[in-house]
Enzyme design. Structure first.
Site, short mmCIF file in Angstrom:
data_model
loop_
_atom_site.label_atom_id
_atom_site.label_comp_id
_atom_site.label_asym_id
_atom_site.label_seq_id
_atom_site.Cartn_x
_atom_site.Cartn_y
_atom_site.Cartn_z
CD GLU A 172 -7.03 -24.58 -22.53
OE1 GLU A 172 -5.89 -25.08 -22.88
OE2 GLU A 172 -7.11 -23.39 -23.11
CE1 TYR A 173 -10.67 -19.40 -22.32
CE2 TYR A 173 -12.47 -18.35 -23.08
CZ TYR A 173 -11.48 -18.15 -22.41
OH TYR A 173 -10.66 -16.84 -21.84
CD GLU A 174 -15.04 -27.97 -27.70
OE1 GLU A 174 -13.68 -27.85 -27.86
OE2 GLU A 174 -15.94 -28.35 -28.53
CD GLU A 198 -2.85 -16.71 -26.21
OE1 GLU A 198 -3.84 -17.55 -26.42
OE2 GLU A 198 -2.95 -15.58 -26.08
CG ASP A 223 -10.48 -12.68 -26.93
OD1 ASP A 223 -10.50 -13.59 -26.10
OD2 ASP A 223 -9.27 -12.17 -27.13
CG ASP A 233 -19.15 -19.05 -25.72
OD1 ASP A 233 -17.90 -18.96 -26.23
OD2 ASP A 233 -19.51 -18.18 -24.98
CD GLU A 277 -5.89 -23.45 -30.71
OE1 GLU A 277 -7.21 -23.36 -29.96
OE2 GLU A 277 -5.10 -24.42 -30.30
N1 SAH Z 1 -8.53 -21.52 -27.90
C1 SAH Z 1 -8.33 -21.43 -26.28
C2 SAH Z 1 -8.23 -19.97 -25.71
C3 SAH Z 1 -9.46 -19.17 -26.05
S1 SAH Z 1 -9.42 -17.60 -25.35
C4 SAH Z 1 -9.72 -22.15 -25.81
O1 SAH Z 1 -10.43 -22.61 -26.69
O2 SAH Z 1 -9.67 -22.75 -24.75
C5 SAH Z 1 -8.74 -16.61 -26.66
C6 SAH Z 1 -7.46 -16.63 -26.84
O3 SAH Z 1 -7.02 -15.75 -28.10
C7 SAH Z 1 -6.72 -15.74 -25.58
O4 SAH Z 1 -5.82 -16.30 -24.88
C8 SAH Z 1 -6.01 -14.40 -26.38
O5 SAH Z 1 -5.13 -13.99 -25.65
C9 SAH Z 1 -5.87 -14.94 -27.81
N2 SAH Z 1 -5.90 -14.11 -28.67
C10 SAH Z 1 -6.77 -13.09 -28.96
N3 SAH Z 1 -6.35 -12.17 -29.88
C11 SAH Z 1 -5.46 -12.79 -30.42
C12 SAH Z 1 -4.53 -12.25 -31.56
N4 SAH Z 1 -4.71 -11.42 -32.16
N5 SAH Z 1 -3.37 -13.10 -31.70
C13 SAH Z 1 -3.04 -14.17 -31.10
N6 SAH Z 1 -3.84 -14.59 -29.84
C14 SAH Z 1 -5.07 -13.88 -29.69
#
Ligand code: SAH
Length: 222
Positions: free
Chosen positions: A192-194, A67, A118, A154, A42
Site C-alpha cells: 500500500e505504501y509503495e 502487525e 516506520d 521510501d 513480513e
Molecule cells: N508494510 C505495509 C505497511 C507499512 S506502515 C506497507 O508497505 O504498506 C508500517 C506498519 O508497521 C504499521 O502498520 C505499523 O503498525 C507496523 N509496525 C511498526 N512497528 C511494529 C512492530 N514493532 N511490530 C509489528 N508491527 C509494527
C-alpha cells in the site's frame, strides 16, 4: 500515520481464520501449519496487500504477516478472508515484533520482509526502528543460515541507517537498488505504501541481505 481505532477490530480478529491468536503454540511448527517448506515473514504488514498478493503468487510458500496495530491488522484479515482465490498458506499474527522470538524457533524463517517500516526520525527513537541492531540480532537467530532479509522503503535516511546496521551485524549485502520500481519487478507485489510513493514518482529503495555470503553454485569456474 496512525489509523483511527475500529470498534469491530478486536472481535473480528478473534474469529478470523487467517489470524493465529496463539502464535507461541506454533513455535517450530509453522511450516507444517501452512503446508510449506519455505517460510516468509513480513514484519509490519499493514493492511495486508503484500501478504495477500504474495501468498497468491507463491502458493507453495508460507506467508506470515505480523502487525501490532489491531485496527490495521483487522483490515488485513478482512481483506484476506474476503478474497476468493486464496490457499491455506498465510496467517496473521497480531503483536509487536519485539516478541518475535516467542513465536518462531531458531532457523525456522527463510525470508523476512521489512516493507516501509516506520522511519522514527528522532535519534532517541532509532531503537524502535525494525532494522535497529537489536531487531537484526533477533531476526538473525530465527532465520536459517541460507536465509535473507528483504527491505523496501521510501525513506533515504532509514535506508542508510539500515545498511550500516546490517553491515555492523555482519550480514552480507546481496542486492541494492536506489530506484527499484524503475523496472516493473512483477515477481514482487507492490505494498500500500509503495503504491502511494510510486504514484508520487518517488524512488523506492530496496536491499537484500544474506546471513552468510551467497555462493552461486551454477557459476562455472574458468
Ligand atoms: N508494510 C505495509 C505497511 C507499512 S506502515 C506497507 O508497505 O504498506 C508500517 C506498519 O508497521 C504499521 O502498520 C505499523 O503498525 C507496523 N509496525 C511498526 N512497528 C511494529 C512492530 N514493532 N511490530 C509489528 N508491527 C509494527
Amino acid at each position: 500515520m496512525r489509523m483511527r481505532k475500529l470498534p469491530w477490530a478486536a472481535e473480528y480478529l478473534d474469529q478470523a481464520a487467517v489470524v493465529t491468536s496463539n502464535p507461541c503454540d506454533h513455535q517450530g511448527c509453522w511450516k507444517q501449519k501452512l503446508h510449506t517448506d519455505e517460510l516468509h515473514v513480513e514484519i509490519g504488514c499493514g493492511k495486508g496487500d503484500y501478504l495477500l498478493e504474495m501468498s497468491k503468487m507463491y502458493p507453495q510458500s508460507g506467508w506470515i504477516g505480523v502487525e501490532k496495530d489491531q485496527s490495521v491488522a483487522a483490515i488485513a484479515a478482512r481483506k484476506y478472508e474476503q478474497a476468493s482465490d486464496t490457499q491455506d498458506n498465510a496467517s496473521i499474527i497480531v503483536g509487536d515484533a519485539q516478541e518475535i522470538e516467542t513465536w518462531f524457533e531458531s532457523g525456522e524463517i527463510d525470508v523476512l520482509h521489512l516493507n516501509f517500516s516506520d522511519p522514527w526520525p528522532k535519534k532517541r527513537a532509532h531503537k524502535k526502528r525494525l532494522s535497529h541492531a537489536a531487531f537484526i540480532a533477533r531476526y538473525g537467530r530465527l532465520i536459517q543460515d541460507q536465509g535473507e532479509i528483504q527491505m523496501k522503503t521510501d525513506n533515504a535516511s532509514l535506508f542508510a541507517f539500515s545498511v550500516l546496521q546490517f553491515q555492523e551485524a555482519g550480514w552480507f549485502l546481496h542486492e541494492i537498488d536506489l530506484d527499484y520500481r524503475r523496472e516493473a519487478h512483477e515477481e514482487d507485489a507492490v505494498t500500500e505504501y509503495e503504491q502511494r510513493f510510486m504514484s508520487r514518482n518517488q524512488p523506492i529503495y530496496r536491499a537484500v541481505w544474506k546471513k552468510i555470503p551467497y555462493v552461486n553454485k551454477d557459476k562455472k569456474k574458468r
